[in-house]
Design a protein around this motif. Structure first.
Motif, short mmCIF file in Angstrom:
data_model
loop_
_atom_site.label_atom_id
_atom_site.label_comp_id
_atom_site.label_asym_id
_atom_site.label_seq_id
_atom_site.Cartn_x
_atom_site.Cartn_y
_atom_site.Cartn_z
N GLN A 98 0.87 -1.10 -0.15
CA GLN A 98 -0.05 0.10 0.10
C GLN A 98 0.82 1.13 0.21
O GLN A 98 0.59 2.18 -0.70
CB GLN A 98 -0.89 -0.15 1.33
N GLU A 99 1.66 1.17 0.84
CA GLU A 99 2.94 2.29 0.79
C GLU A 99 3.50 2.69 -0.22
O GLU A 99 3.89 3.98 -0.69
CB GLU A 99 3.81 2.30 2.16
N VAL A 100 3.78 1.46 -1.04
CA VAL A 100 4.39 1.82 -2.41
C VAL A 100 3.68 2.49 -3.40
O VAL A 100 3.78 3.33 -4.29
CB VAL A 100 5.21 0.78 -2.92
N LEU A 101 2.32 1.74 -3.29
CA LEU A 101 1.39 2.03 -4.66
C LEU A 101 0.78 3.01 -4.36
O LEU A 101 0.42 3.75 -5.42
CB LEU A 101 0.40 0.67 -4.64
N SER A 102 0.06 3.51 -3.41
CA SER A 102 -0.56 4.79 -3.06
C SER A 102 -0.04 6.08 -3.72
O SER A 102 -0.92 6.60 -4.51
CB SER A 102 -0.90 4.86 -1.45
N PRO A 103 1.16 6.35 -3.51
CA PRO A 103 1.77 7.52 -4.10
C PRO A 103 1.69 7.31 -5.51
O PRO A 103 1.38 8.50 -6.44
CB PRO A 103 3.23 7.43 -3.50
N LEU A 104 1.88 6.14 -6.35
CA LEU A 104 1.68 6.11 -7.61
C LEU A 104 0.60 6.32 -8.29
O LEU A 104 0.25 6.88 -9.37
CB LEU A 104 2.35 4.68 -8.05
#
Lengths: 330, 330
Positions: free
Chosen positions: B39-45
Motif C-alpha cells: 500500500q505504501e508503495v502503490l498509493s503515491p503512484l
C-alpha cells in the motif's frame, strides 16, 4: 582410404554425387571414391577417362525419400544405400556417405553396419552454426525419438570423442539441452541425465537453454532425438519466417528496395551463416563404422564438404577411438 | 468485472502495473482494477485522485524471480501474487494477472486457485506470432515438463475452447507438435496422443512440424511443456542470432550503414512481429479461475494488452465454458 558414396540418394543425385567425387578424387589422390549405384547411369557421367581413384560399384535399386525406412532397408537389399552400408560392414570401405532418406540411413546403420559394442542407441550428430562461427555438435537429432538418461551420457561421450578426434578440440565442453540452467530444471529425462553426466568422464558444463545454443555455450550439446528435432526445425522455421518478413518489408517502398539492393550480399551471408546445412556431413555416432549423412538438398559443394569431414574422421581414427572407449566400459 | 493485478511482480513493477491499471481504468469504466501489493508503495503512484474503479489490496511480501516457486508460494502467504490468487479463489476477483516468477504463478494456480474438476494438468498457453499475423495458441509452454497422452488431449480441448470463446474462432483447428507430418511419426507420447486426438471432440488436423508453426497451419498447437519450451526458446534464440548477425553486416561498410538507416523502421517492425511477447497475457488453462501470465519484461503497454485479453476471457465466460466441458467428461 576408401569412401563409399551412395550415388543415387539425395535431391541432386546422381549429378552432385558424381561431380563431388570427381573433385575430391582430384584434390585427395590418397582417397578412393567408390560411387555406389546404377552402373549404366553413373558410367557416362564419369566421362571417358575417369581418374584412377574413382570406381563404381553397381547397385540396381534405389531407396526413395518416401520409402518406409526399415521396410525399405530390409527389402531393397540391392539398393545403393544398403550396398554402401554392406561395404562398410565387410571392410570394403572405411566410410559411407548418403544424402538419401534419413530414416533409411539410420536403419542401414543399425541393421546393416550394426552398433558399436557398448552403445545402446546411435545418435545423429550434425554441427549447428554458432555466432562465433565455431559451431556446436548436437546429438541426437532424430536417430531415436525416445531416450533414456544413459543414452544421453553415451551421446555426450561420443560427441566429445568426435570433437577431439575430428576437430582437434582439447577437453570439449558438453551441455545438456534443457529449459533452464539450474540443476533441478527439466523433465524426468534431463533431471536424471544431469546427475549421470556429472559423473561421466567428460567436461560437463551443465544445462543449456535452447535460446543459447547458437551462442556457443558448449562444444557438444546432447538431447533426445525428439527435442533435438524440435530445436533444429524451430530454428529453421524462425530463420525462414524472419527472412520472409524482411523481404516483404524491403519490397514495401522504393527507398527500402534501394537499400535492399545494397544489402543483398550481407543478407545472403547471414542466411548462409544461420544454415546448419552449411556444415554438411553429420556422422551417425555409435554404429560400428563410419556412416555419414549429407543433407537431402546437397549440391556438389555440400557433398564435397561431407567428403572432407569424412576424410578427417577416417584420418583421425574416430571409430577405433570410439570402440576403445566403449569396450572399456563393457 | 474485477481484475486483480499482482502489482509487485515483473521487471517493471510496480510502475508499469500501476500505469497500465490507470490507463485501463480510464478506457473500461465497467472494470474494477485491483492492485495487489504494498500500500505504501502503490498509493503515491496512483496520485491524489485515483479513479473510482481502481483500488489497492495490501500485501506486504513479494515473490522474487529467484525464489523457488513452490516453497515461495507455500511460505509467502501474504505475497502480492498469493493474495491475488486467493482473491480469485474466494470469488473476490474474476481474474488475476501477474508478470512475476512464472513457476510461482503456476504454483499459485495449482495450490491456491486449484484445478478445474476433470483436468489433470493445467497448461500455460501463450500466443505465438504467425506470418499472417493471426497467431497460434500454443500449450503447454512449461507449466508441466512431462505430459501423458491424455494431458495433450485436455490441452487440445482447452485450447479450442479458448480460441472459440475469447477469439471468436469457429471450429478452431488443433495440431500436434511433432517431428514429421505422417501419423506414425514421433516419440511414444505423440504417437499415443495422435490416436487419442483423432477421437477427441476437436477439429484435429494432425501433426505439425516445428518449422511450420509460424506458418499458421493450425489455430492451437499442443505439446508437452518440455518440448514447448524448447520450441519457444529456439525461435527466440534464432531470432536474436539473426538480428545480431544482420546488425554486424549492416555496420560493416558505409554503404550498408546508409542502407541500414533506411531499413531501420522495417527491421523494427519485423522484430516486433516475431516477438511472441507482443501477444501479452498467456492464460494458465485448467485452473478453476482465470490466472494470466504477463511476460516478465512487460511495460505499461504490454500489461494493458494482458488486461485487454483478460477482459475478453471474462466477458466471454471462458472459465464457465471450460468447467462445463470438463464436468461433462467426469
Amino acid at each position: 582410404m576408401r569412401i563409399a558414396i551412395d550415388a543415387m540418394g539425395g535431391d541432386h543425385a546422381p549429378h552432385a554425387q558424381v561431380r563431388s567425387a570427381l573433385a575430391a578424387a582430384a584434390d585427395w589422390p590418397d582417397t578412393q571414391l567408390i560411387l555406389v549405384g546404377n552402373q549404366e547411369v553413373l558410367s557416362p557421367l564419369l566421362g571417358t577417362e575417369p581418374p584412377a581413384n574413382i570406381s563404381i560399384v553397381h547397385a540396381d535399386e534405389v531407396i526413395g525419400s518416401d520409402d518406409e525406412p526399415v521396410r525399405a532397408v530390409r527389402r531393397k537389399t540391392n539398393s545403393s544405400m544398403v550396398v554402401a552400408g554392406r561395404m562398410v560392414k565387410e571392410g570394403n570401405a572405411d566410410a559411407m556417405i548418403s544424402a538419401g532418406n534419413t530414416g533409411a540411413l539410420m536403419a542401414v546403420g543399425l541393421l546393416v553396419v550394426g552398433r558399436l559394442p557398448g552403445i545402446d542407441r546411435p545418435g545423429l550428430a550434425p554441427m549447428f552454426p554458432t555466432l562465433d562461427n565455431v559451431g556446436v555438435l548436437a546429438l541426437d537429432m532424430g536417430a531415436n525419438m525416445d531416450a533414456k538418461p544413459e543414452h544421453l551420457v553415451q551421446y555426450a561421450m561420443m560427441g566429445s570423442i568426435y570433437r577431439e578426434k575430428v576437430h582437434g578440440l582439447r577437453n570439449p565442453s558438453v551441455g545438456l539441452l534443457n529449459v533452464g540452467t539450474e540443476a533441478a530444471k527439466g523433465n524426468e529425462l534431463t533431471k536424471e541425465a544431469f546427475d549421470l553426466l556429472q559423473q561421466a568422464p567428460i567436461h560437463f558444463v551443465g544445462n543449456i537453454e535452447a535460446r543459447d545454443v547458437l551462442e556457443h555455450k558448449c562444444d557438444v550439446i546432447v538431447c533426445d532425438g525428439f527435442s533435438g528435432n524440435i530445436m533444429l526445425k524451430s530454428i529453421e522455421g524462425a530463420a525462414s519466417a524472419i527472412f520472409k518478413l524482411l523481404k516483404e518489408e524491403l519490397m514495401s517502398s522504393w527507398s527500402s528496395k534501394l537499400a535492399a539492393a545494397v544489402m543483398k550480399p550481407g543478407f545472403r551471408k547471414v542466411k548462409k551463416r544461420m544454415d546448419y546445412n552449411e556444415y554438411n556431413g553429420a556422422p551417425l555416432l555409435g554404429v560400428n563404422g563410419l556412416v555419414v549423412k549429407g543433407h537431402g538438398s546437397s549440391d556438389e559443394n555440400a557433398m564435397k564438404t561431407a567428403i572432407r569431414h569424412t576424410r578427417a574422421a577416417i584420418d583421425n581414427g574416430l571409430i577405433t577411438a570410439l570402440a576403445e572407449e566403449f569396450s572399456r566400459k563393457e
